[in-house]
Design an enzyme around this catalytic site. Sequence first.
Site, short mmCIF file in Angstrom:
data_model
loop_
_atom_site.label_atom_id
_atom_site.label_comp_id
_atom_site.label_asym_id
_atom_site.label_seq_id
_atom_site.Cartn_x
_atom_site.Cartn_y
_atom_site.Cartn_z
N GLU A 1 30.40 -8.89 31.04
CA GLU A 1 30.23 -8.04 29.87
C GLU A 1 31.38 -7.04 29.86
O GLU A 1 31.43 -6.12 30.68
CB GLU A 1 28.88 -7.32 29.93
N CYS B 1 31.61 0.54 25.21
CA CYS B 1 32.40 -0.66 24.97
C CYS B 1 32.33 -1.10 23.52
O CYS B 1 33.21 -1.82 23.04
CB CYS B 1 31.95 -1.79 25.90
#
Length: 486
Positions: free
Chosen positions: A243, A277
């Site tokens: 991720e 993110c």
Amino acid sequence: MTQFINGQWVAGLGHEVTSKNPANSEVIWSSKTATAEQVNTAVEAAREVQFDWFMLGFEGRLAIVEAYKTQLEEHKAEMAEVIAQETGKPQWETATEAGAMIGKIGLSVAAYNKRTGSSENDTPAGRAVLRHKPHGVVAVFGPYNFPGHLPNGHIVPALLAGNTVVFKPSELTPKVAELMLKLWEKAGLPAGVINLVQGEVETGKALASHEQIDGLFFTGSSRTGHILHQQYAGEPGKILALEMGGNNPLIIKGVKDTKAAVHDIIQSAYISSGQRCTCARRLYVEKGAEGDALLAELADAVKRIQVGAWNSQPQPFMGSMISETAAKGMVESQRNLLNLGGSSLVELTHLKEGTGLVSPGLIDVTQVIELPDEEYFGPLLQVVRYTDFDEAIKLANKTRYGLSAGILADSRDDYEYFLARIRAGIVNWNKQITGASGAAPFGGVGASGNHRASAFYAADYCAYPVASVEADAVSLPASLSPGLSI
């Protein structure tokens, strides 16, 4: 005693490391790192108890996980404060993170049952049964931006599936990880089921390269993720879930309520000091008077964003970045964009030496011929003006990443046109692109991941399917195959 190995708190045998509150440089944690030998002991401990943990059964494992949830509820305020002190995020935001850790338990149970539970059907060939088994021993690498919530989102599903875990948190947030393990210990977790190894790069390398781990779940930078992907290229038997970040676009088109648009832009780009993110990195605004007015309103709002320490009153919107190094890196990134032809609309500045406190920045990069495809991990939003919607979408897709994207538009037709053409794993309409549901998968394409979506889909990479055809007794078929005589 800051390593938790085989149910015991032990001192690290490596070099001294410290964790500082980035808002005031106060040392809030210090210890020694775990050595390669200690990492090996942790993996061996996890291996030793993994089968017993699996054979405890789902209900037995669930009881421990539910007890951990109770500990999180009882220590929610403490968890939020530790996260705030170690990351610099405001207390209002870390209270939300602590709450998300609690909510993750129920979501993970639902995901386990929906995506990796058991089922059976009668078929002409016999009883077809689908079960799922754990991979075995998995390593979890946690990030600093959500040091509780994100590793929690790997660890809880992994344990429910029957895996055991070796957890290596970010070296920037060791105190949060230590508190997490203390709560697991209070919940009655058997020795060896989770092992905590604190350290820096060498500790991480020792864990990632260990032959006895069956999988690795990583949240962090694209650079480190790509190194791990290359390392695991020759090991198809190990599960790797990555991720990573994104250079995320947000397009504005035909919005009448400019105040609402400005709000969603700020929430997309500057929440968590730009250290999510999914944060918007590139903002596409139409050329012309309406776009000019929106940008003017946005610039004014950005200038008025309150920045302060984690415990400031009244509470700020933005806290500190994770470190002074990160803050100075953002100043340097802004300088590089200006040197390439960018024009500052709101200058990002380092507010105080020795801290990670910065003011938010807004920069027009329309005239930059070759815009770097970089994830500037902080509160710096790049503006690109456009004249054609297709051009804006093309520019939005001009990235090796593909995590999040969004459009603020009054027209549903514009949204559906955008949705069909944009390349990202998270696509929002008239909502901040930092908003994601734990009841949905979370992940991206391209350099943002390796097609192992987390959140509700984390259950998928925590177990593998086992398909069986079963009968209660051996029996001859009604007719034999040609050429057989029994």
